[in-house]
Motif scaffolding. Structure first.
Motif, PDB file in Angstrom:
ATOM      1  N   ILE A 152      -1.898  -5.195   8.962  1.00 44.75           N
ATOM      2  CA  ILE A 152      -0.521  -5.689   8.854  1.00 44.75           C
ATOM      3  C   ILE A 152      -0.093  -5.627   7.390  1.00 44.75           C
ATOM      4  N   ASP A 153       1.097  -5.103   7.159  1.00 43.38           N
ATOM      5  CA  ASP A 153       1.656  -5.164   5.802  1.00 43.38           C
ATOM      6  C   ASP A 153       3.171  -5.223   5.909  1.00 43.38           C
ATOM      7  N   VAL A 154       3.778  -5.777   4.882  1.00 45.47           N
ATOM      8  CA  VAL A 154       5.233  -5.896   4.881  1.00 45.47           C
ATOM      9  C   VAL A 154       5.881  -4.567   4.455  1.00 45.47           C
ATOM     10  N   ILE A 155       5.103  -3.705   3.808  1.00 47.45           N
ATOM     11  CA  ILE A 155       5.637  -2.409   3.355  1.00 47.45           C
ATOM     12  C   ILE A 155       5.226  -1.302   4.334  1.00 47.45           C
ATOM     13  N   GLU A 156       6.223  -0.602   4.844  1.00 47.38           N
ATOM     14  CA  GLU A 156       5.980   0.405   5.871  1.00 47.38           C
ATOM     15  C   GLU A 156       5.020   1.507   5.404  1.00 47.38           C
ATOM     16  N   GLU A 157       5.206   1.930   4.160  1.00 50.39           N
ATOM     17  CA  GLU A 157       4.380   3.018   3.629  1.00 50.39           C
ATOM     18  C   GLU A 157       2.892   2.640   3.630  1.00 50.39           C
ATOM     19  N   ARG A 158       2.622   1.394   3.280  1.00 50.67           N
ATOM     20  CA  ARG A 158       1.221   0.911   3.269  1.00 50.67           C
ATOM     21  C   ARG A 158       0.634   0.960   4.681  1.00 50.67           C
ATOM     22  N   VAL A 159       1.472   0.590   5.640  1.00 46.66           N
ATOM     23  CA  VAL A 159       1.031   0.578   7.038  1.00 46.66           C
ATOM     24  C   VAL A 159       0.722   2.015   7.482  1.00 46.66           C
ATOM     25  N   THR A 185      -9.946 -15.214   2.979  1.00 44.68           N
ATOM     26  CA  THR A 185      -8.882 -14.811   2.075  1.00 44.68           C
ATOM     27  C   THR A 185      -9.414 -14.554   0.670  1.00 44.68           C
ATOM     28  N   LYS A 186      -8.657 -13.766  -0.085  1.00 42.82           N
ATOM     29  CA  LYS A 186      -9.090 -13.534  -1.463  1.00 42.82           C
ATOM     30  C   LYS A 186      -8.209 -14.343  -2.407  1.00 42.82           C
ATOM     31  N   ALA A 187      -8.829 -14.825  -3.470  1.00 39.34           N
ATOM     32  CA  ALA A 187      -8.086 -15.605  -4.453  1.00 39.34           C
ATOM     33  C   ALA A 187      -8.091 -14.853  -5.763  1.00 39.34           C
ATOM     34  N   VAL A 227       4.112  -3.286  10.853  1.00 38.06           N
ATOM     35  CA  VAL A 227       4.864  -3.805   9.715  1.00 38.06           C
ATOM     36  C   VAL A 227       5.302  -5.220  10.085  1.00 38.06           C
ATOM     37  N   ALA A 228       4.914  -6.188   9.247  1.00 35.70           N
ATOM     38  CA  ALA A 228       5.358  -7.567   9.496  1.00 35.70           C
ATOM     39  C   ALA A 228       5.195  -8.378   8.226  1.00 35.70           C
ATOM     40  N   ASP A 229       6.019  -9.434   8.113  1.00 35.00           N
ATOM     41  CA  ASP A 229       5.894 -10.352   6.984  1.00 35.00           C
ATOM     42  C   ASP A 229       5.106 -11.571   7.464  1.00 35.00           C
ATOM     43  N   SER A 230       3.936 -11.747   6.897  1.00 36.56           N
ATOM     44  CA  SER A 230       3.039 -12.800   7.401  1.00 36.56           C
ATOM     45  C   SER A 230       3.491 -14.204   7.019  1.00 36.56           C
ATOM     46  N   THR A 231       4.535 -14.314   6.195  1.00 37.26           N
ATOM     47  CA  THR A 231       5.025 -15.653   5.873  1.00 37.26           C
ATOM     48  C   THR A 231       6.018 -16.137   6.931  1.00 37.26           C
ATOM     49  N   VAL A 245      -6.891 -12.469   5.019  1.00 37.26           N
ATOM     50  CA  VAL A 245      -5.635 -12.447   4.265  1.00 37.26           C
ATOM     51  C   VAL A 245      -5.923 -11.780   2.917  1.00 37.26           C
ATOM     52  N   ALA A 246      -5.482 -10.525   2.810  1.00 37.53           N
ATOM     53  CA  ALA A 246      -5.806  -9.726   1.630  1.00 37.53           C
ATOM     54  C   ALA A 246      -4.545  -9.462   0.800  1.00 37.53           C
ATOM     55  N   ILE A 247      -3.707 -10.499   0.708  1.00 35.57           N
ATOM     56  CA  ILE A 247      -2.490 -10.360  -0.098  1.00 35.57           C
ATOM     57  C   ILE A 247      -2.901 -10.503  -1.565  1.00 35.57           C
ATOM     58  N   GLY A 248      -2.437  -9.583  -2.392  1.00 32.71           N
ATOM     59  CA  GLY A 248      -2.886  -9.541  -3.776  1.00 32.71           C
ATOM     60  C   GLY A 248      -2.311 -10.623  -4.660  1.00 32.71           C
ATOM     61  N   ASN A 249      -1.328 -10.260  -5.448  1.00 35.80           N
ATOM     62  CA  ASN A 249      -0.893 -11.169  -6.502  1.00 35.80           C
ATOM     63  C   ASN A 249       0.156 -12.196  -6.082  1.00 35.80           C
ATOM     64  N   ILE A 289      -4.369  -8.798   6.915  1.00 35.49           N
ATOM     65  CA  ILE A 289      -2.990  -8.918   6.426  1.00 35.49           C
ATOM     66  C   ILE A 289      -2.958  -8.518   4.952  1.00 35.49           C
ATOM     67  N   GLY A 290      -2.172  -7.498   4.634  1.00 29.59           N
ATOM     68  CA  GLY A 290      -2.126  -6.994   3.256  1.00 29.59           C
ATOM     69  C   GLY A 290      -3.002  -5.758   3.153  1.00 29.59           C
ATOM     70  N   LEU A 291      -2.370  -4.587   3.102  1.00 29.23           N
ATOM     71  CA  LEU A 291      -3.153  -3.348   3.098  1.00 29.23           C
ATOM     72  C   LEU A 291      -3.139  -2.691   1.720  1.00 29.23           C
ATOM     73  N   GLY A 292      -3.504  -3.468   0.713  1.00 28.04           N
ATOM     74  CA  GLY A 292      -3.717  -2.905  -0.630  1.00 28.04           C
ATOM     75  C   GLY A 292      -5.125  -2.325  -0.685  1.00 28.04           C
ATOM     76  N   ARG A 293      -5.699  -2.228  -1.891  1.00 30.35           N
ATOM     77  CA  ARG A 293      -7.033  -1.635  -2.011  1.00 30.35           C
ATOM     78  C   ARG A 293      -8.082  -2.489  -1.302  1.00 30.35           C
ATOM     79  N   PHE A 294      -8.002  -3.801  -1.532  1.00 31.09           N
ATOM     80  CA  PHE A 294      -8.991  -4.715  -0.953  1.00 31.09           C
ATOM     81  C   PHE A 294      -8.895  -4.744   0.582  1.00 31.09           C
ATOM     82  N   GLY A 295      -7.683  -4.993   1.074  1.00 31.20           N
ATOM     83  CA  GLY A 295      -7.478  -5.093   2.521  1.00 31.20           C
ATOM     84  C   GLY A 295      -7.855  -3.806   3.232  1.00 31.20           C
TER      85      GLY A 295
HETATM   86  P1  ADP Z   1      -4.991  -4.993  -4.021  1.00 24.54           P
HETATM   87  O1  ADP Z   1      -5.449  -5.514  -5.348  1.00 24.54           O
HETATM   88  O2  ADP Z   1      -5.948  -5.335  -2.905  1.00 24.54           O
HETATM   89  O3  ADP Z   1      -4.633  -3.517  -4.028  1.00 24.54           O
HETATM   90  P2  ADP Z   1      -2.158  -5.473  -3.631  1.00 24.54           P
HETATM   91  O4  ADP Z   1      -1.412  -6.603  -4.281  1.00 24.54           O
HETATM   92  O5  ADP Z   1      -1.844  -4.101  -4.079  1.00 24.54           O
HETATM   93  O6  ADP Z   1      -3.678  -5.845  -3.717  1.00 24.54           O
HETATM   94  O7  ADP Z   1      -1.969  -5.507  -2.056  1.00 24.54           O
HETATM   95  C1  ADP Z   1      -1.544  -6.569  -1.326  1.00 24.54           C
HETATM   96  C2  ADP Z   1      -0.799  -6.076  -0.107  1.00 24.54           C
HETATM   97  O8  ADP Z   1      -0.302  -7.213   0.578  1.00 24.54           O
HETATM   98  C3  ADP Z   1       0.403  -5.194  -0.449  1.00 24.54           C
HETATM   99  O9  ADP Z   1       0.330  -3.988   0.274  1.00 24.54           O
HETATM  100  C4  ADP Z   1       1.574  -6.052  -0.018  1.00 24.54           C
HETATM  101  O10 ADP Z   1       2.647  -5.271   0.501  1.00 24.54           O
HETATM  102  C5  ADP Z   1       0.981  -6.935   1.053  1.00 24.54           C
HETATM  103  N1  ADP Z   1       1.730  -8.168   1.249  1.00 24.54           N
HETATM  104  C6  ADP Z   1       2.219  -8.987   0.298  1.00 24.54           C
HETATM  105  N2  ADP Z   1       2.891 -10.003   0.858  1.00 24.54           N
HETATM  106  C7  ADP Z   1       2.842  -9.827   2.204  1.00 24.54           C
HETATM  107  C8  ADP Z   1       3.339 -10.526   3.335  1.00 24.54           C
HETATM  108  N3  ADP Z   1       4.035 -11.649   3.179  1.00 24.54           N
HETATM  109  N4  ADP Z   1       3.084 -10.040   4.573  1.00 24.54           N
HETATM  110  C9  ADP Z   1       2.375  -8.911   4.737  1.00 24.54           C
HETATM  111  N5  ADP Z   1       1.856  -8.196   3.721  1.00 24.54           N
HETATM  112  C10 ADP Z   1       2.090  -8.640   2.458  1.00 24.54           C
END
Ligand code: ADP
Length: 219
Positions: free
Chosen positions: A33-40, A100-102, A52-56, A74-78, A10-16
């Motif tokens: 899974i990511d909430v942003i379509e482009e990331r997916v 999960t990452k903290a 595409v889904a919101d994990s909350t 759970v790789a949600i960033g900030n 969950i969360g497709l940033g750099r880490f995920g």
């Molecule tokens: P990194 O440092 O790994 O690049 P980011 O903050 O850029 O971390 O990536 C975190 C990802 O988690 C983002 O692509 C963001 O859209 C996704 N994200 C944040 N909140 C949610 C959520 N509630 N459900 C799904 N994905 C989420």
């Protein structure tokens, strides 16, 4: 090849993305899974499925069938709130392994309270790794066993080449043990005292970290 398992990231940033990609390359089934379509879309080549889904939102996780996954990362960033909420929902749903990452200590503490099984601090851990590498240039890799002990891969000091382990008497002189020798593609496990060492051998050693550090600093 490890047993095939089902992972959800969950969360497709750099880490995920990098966790998902590595698992996928190893032949595992990975749902991204990511909430942003482009990331997916960007992650699609590196995962088995991407949605595409919101994990909350518990409903969204339920309809994906998240309960069927062996392990959820759970790789949600900030967004601390989103990461904590996601972990607590997953825990309530009975997911067996939640990783999960903290971003900091306090975040980590809360994640532990809501039920995360393994909490990763990427920046802190990487920083420590870089510092350790700088302090012991001959040390290539390590696994921490406790505050005091570790297993380390150390390049053999050149003065030890062409000698056997008995002559070198490493255990008595440095209070560390050689548990394996990596020689190119070959691995010699539990080497005998007669084992000769060669230049470019890598020693896999176990011991107290300070003793290993001394060994890794031999010229
Ligand atoms: P990194 O440092 O790994 O690049 P980011 O903050 O850029 O971390 O990536 C975190 C990802 O988690 C983002 O692509 C963001 O859209 C996704 N994200 C944040 N909140 C949610 C959520 N509630 N459900 C799904 N994905 C989420």
């Amino acid at each position: 090849m490890p047993v095939k398992k089902q992972y959800a990231v969950i969360g497709l940033g750099r880490f995920g993305t990098s966790v998902a990609r590595k698992l996928h390359e190893a032949g595992q089934e990975v749902l991204g899974i990511d909430v942003i379509e482009e990331r997916v879309e960007d992650a699609e080549p590196y995962v088995t499925h991407a949605v595409v889904a919101d994990s909350t939102e518990e409903k969204a996780l339920s309809s994906i069938g998240i309960r069927n996954f062996d392990c959820v990362i759970v790789a949600i960033g900030n967004d601390m709130q989103a990461s904590i909420l996601t972990v607590s929902i997953l825990k309530e749903m009975g997911i067996k392994k939640i990783i999960t990452k903290a971003i900091g200590k306090r975040h980590g503490k809360v994640l532990e309270k809501v039920g995360a099984d393994w909490i990763i601090y990427p920046e802190r851990d990487m920083g420590e790794r870089v510092a350790n590498q700088l302090l012991s240039p001959n040390m290539l890799n390590y696994i921490e066993l406790s505050q005091e002990h570790s297993i380390e891969e150390i390049m053999i000091p050149s003065k030890m080449a062409e000698k056997n382990l008995r002559e070198l008497d490493i255990r008595a002189k440095y209070q560390v043990s050689v548990i394996a020798i990596v020689r190119g593609k070959e691995i010699i496990i539990s080497p005998s005292p007669d084992q000769l060492l060669y230049e470019k051998d890598i020693l896999v050693m176990i011991g107290r970290r300070e003793d290993l550090a001394k060994f890794a600093n031999i010229e």
